[in-house]
Scaffold this motif. Structure first.
Motif, PDB file in Angstrom:
ATOM      1  N   PHE A   3       0.984  -1.226  -0.025  1.00 42.99           N
ATOM      2  CA  PHE A   3       0.067   0.048  -0.172  1.00 42.99           C
ATOM      3  C   PHE A   3       0.782   1.146   0.058  1.00 42.99           C
ATOM      4  O   PHE A   3       1.562   1.453   1.160  1.00 42.99           O
ATOM      5  N   ASP A   4       1.066   1.818  -0.967  1.00 45.06           N
ATOM      6  CA  ASP A   4       1.985   3.015  -1.389  1.00 45.06           C
ATOM      7  C   ASP A   4       1.119   4.412  -1.286  1.00 45.06           C
ATOM      8  O   ASP A   4       0.735   4.816  -2.401  1.00 45.06           O
ATOM      9  N   GLN A   5       0.855   5.015  -0.276  1.00 47.30           N
ATOM     10  CA  GLN A   5       0.075   5.997  -0.061  1.00 47.30           C
ATOM     11  C   GLN A   5       0.945   6.997   0.777  1.00 47.30           C
ATOM     12  O   GLN A   5       0.978   6.518   2.171  1.00 47.30           O
ATOM     13  N   VAL A   6       1.226   8.113   0.559  1.00 48.18           N
ATOM     14  CA  VAL A   6       1.568   9.162   1.457  1.00 48.18           C
ATOM     15  C   VAL A   6       0.580   9.546   2.669  1.00 48.18           C
ATOM     16  O   VAL A   6      -0.650   9.756   2.238  1.00 48.18           O
ATOM     17  N   CYS A   7       0.935   9.571   3.842  1.00 43.18           N
ATOM     18  CA  CYS A   7      -0.102  10.271   4.773  1.00 43.18           C
ATOM     19  C   CYS A   7      -0.579  11.508   4.511  1.00 43.18           C
ATOM     20  O   CYS A   7       0.173  12.437   4.234  1.00 43.18           O
ATOM     21  N   PRO A   8      -1.947  11.546   4.450  1.00 45.48           N
ATOM     22  CA  PRO A   8      -2.567  12.758   3.872  1.00 45.48           C
ATOM     23  C   PRO A   8      -2.313  13.864   5.035  1.00 45.48           C
ATOM     24  O   PRO A   8      -2.738  15.118   4.923  1.00 45.48           O
ATOM     25  N   ARG A   9      -2.206  13.439   6.280  1.00 48.70           N
ATOM     26  CA  ARG A   9      -2.246  14.362   7.214  1.00 48.70           C
ATOM     27  C   ARG A   9      -1.056  14.872   7.613  1.00 48.70           C
ATOM     28  O   ARG A   9      -0.930  16.141   7.663  1.00 48.70           O
ATOM     29  N   CYS A  10       0.207  14.268   7.612  1.00 53.24           N
ATOM     30  CA  CYS A  10       1.563  14.905   7.809  1.00 53.24           C
ATOM     31  C   CYS A  10       2.423  15.009   6.495  1.00 53.24           C
ATOM     32  O   CYS A  10       3.362  15.861   6.475  1.00 53.24           O
ATOM     33  N   GLU A  11       2.184  14.235   5.372  1.00 45.43           N
ATOM     34  CA  GLU A  11       2.740  14.159   4.104  1.00 45.43           C
ATOM     35  C   GLU A  11       4.271  13.717   4.396  1.00 45.43           C
ATOM     36  O   GLU A  11       5.119  14.344   3.683  1.00 45.43           O
ATOM     37  N   GLN A  12       4.721  13.076   5.477  1.00 45.22           N
ATOM     38  CA  GLN A  12       5.820  12.879   6.046  1.00 45.22           C
ATOM     39  C   GLN A  12       6.393  11.379   5.852  1.00 45.22           C
ATOM     40  O   GLN A  12       7.562  11.292   5.824  1.00 45.22           O
ATOM     41  N   ASP A  13       5.576  10.492   5.639  1.00 43.17           N
ATOM     42  CA  ASP A  13       5.762   8.881   5.894  1.00 43.17           C
ATOM     43  C   ASP A  13       4.512   8.341   5.118  1.00 43.17           C
ATOM     44  O   ASP A  13       3.408   8.995   4.716  1.00 43.17           O
ATOM     45  N   TRP A  14       4.909   7.041   4.738  1.00 43.81           N
ATOM     46  CA  TRP A  14       4.076   5.999   4.154  1.00 43.81           C
ATOM     47  C   TRP A  14       2.856   5.613   5.033  1.00 43.81           C
ATOM     48  O   TRP A  14       3.040   5.418   6.193  1.00 43.81           O
ATOM     49  N   VAL A  15       1.371   5.393   4.645  1.00 47.64           N
ATOM     50  CA  VAL A  15       0.357   4.759   5.249  1.00 47.64           C
ATOM     51  C   VAL A  15       0.769   3.211   5.058  1.00 47.64           C
ATOM     52  O   VAL A  15       0.808   2.805   3.864  1.00 47.64           O
ATOM     53  N   ARG A  26      -6.905  -5.418  11.869  1.00 46.86           N
ATOM     54  CA  ARG A  26      -6.129  -4.822  10.841  1.00 46.86           C
ATOM     55  C   ARG A  26      -6.350  -3.189  10.789  1.00 46.86           C
ATOM     56  O   ARG A  26      -7.619  -2.852  11.016  1.00 46.86           O
ATOM     57  N   PHE A  27      -5.400  -2.581  10.347  1.00 52.41           N
ATOM     58  CA  PHE A  27      -5.823  -1.064  10.372  1.00 52.41           C
ATOM     59  C   PHE A  27      -4.515  -0.555   9.377  1.00 52.41           C
ATOM     60  O   PHE A  27      -3.315  -1.271   9.324  1.00 52.41           O
ATOM     61  N   LEU A  28      -4.452   0.822   8.870  1.00 54.72           N
ATOM     62  CA  LEU A  28      -3.607   1.301   8.251  1.00 54.72           C
ATOM     63  C   LEU A  28      -3.067   2.335   9.170  1.00 54.72           C
ATOM     64  O   LEU A  28      -3.823   3.231   9.898  1.00 54.72           O
ATOM     65  N   LEU A  29      -1.720   2.788   9.051  1.00 51.59           N
ATOM     66  CA  LEU A  29      -1.122   3.665  10.094  1.00 51.59           C
ATOM     67  C   LEU A  29       0.009   4.403   9.572  1.00 51.59           C
ATOM     68  O   LEU A  29       0.799   3.840   8.868  1.00 51.59           O
ATOM     69  N   CYS A  30       0.108   5.859   9.917  1.00 50.03           N
ATOM     70  CA  CYS A  30       1.214   6.450   9.585  1.00 50.03           C
ATOM     71  C   CYS A  30       2.180   6.671  10.692  1.00 50.03           C
ATOM     72  O   CYS A  30       1.783   7.244  11.755  1.00 50.03           O
ATOM     73  N   THR A  31       3.308   6.029  11.003  1.00 46.26           N
ATOM     74  CA  THR A  31       4.191   5.850  12.043  1.00 46.26           C
ATOM     75  C   THR A  31       4.650   7.146  12.496  1.00 46.26           C
ATOM     76  O   THR A  31       5.299   7.480  13.307  1.00 46.26           O
ATOM     77  N   GLU A  32       4.841   8.305  11.471  1.00 41.99           N
ATOM     78  CA  GLU A  32       5.267   9.601  11.759  1.00 41.99           C
ATOM     79  C   GLU A  32       4.398  10.301  12.676  1.00 41.99           C
ATOM     80  O   GLU A  32       4.657  11.149  13.357  1.00 41.99           O
ATOM     81  N   CYS A  33       3.186  10.377  12.201  1.00 45.46           N
ATOM     82  CA  CYS A  33       2.200  11.349  12.946  1.00 45.46           C
ATOM     83  C   CYS A  33       0.849  10.372  13.837  1.00 45.46           C
ATOM     84  O   CYS A  33       0.181  10.850  14.334  1.00 45.46           O
TER      85      CYS A  33
END
Length: 82
Positions: A3-15, A26-33
């Motif tokens: 799953f290659d999508q940049v986090c829409p909230r922080c735009e700093q990491d992949w979801v 299961r869930f999708l997570l951005c480990t940056e924010c």
């Protein structure tokens, strides 16, 4: 399938896909924010939850990280392509 999508909230990491160790949910997570999305939710700012809030609710505590770390509660979903 990755799953290659940049986090829409922080735009700093992949979801990326993660799961709770207790029940495999299961869930999708951005480990940056620490933004997360449940399966079937649109990965968008308006649909994001914060990991701390969800974990606290699942554990029935106010602060989920006082006596535990992420590895106690969740783990990345292994990439089947690897």
């Amino acid at each position: 399938m990755p799953f290659d999508q940049v986090c829409p909230r922080c735009e700093q990491d992949w979801v990326r896909p993660y799961r709770f160790k207790s029940d495999g949910a299961r869930f999708l997570l951005c480990t940056e924010c620490d933004s997360m999305w449940w399966p079937g939710e649109t990965v968008a700012i308006r649909c994001a939850s914060f990991l701390d809030d969800v974990v606290a609710a699942r554990l029935g505590v106010a602060e989920p990280w006082t006596d535990r770390v992420w590895a106690d509660v969740l783990e990345p979903v292994p990439d089947p392509a690897r």
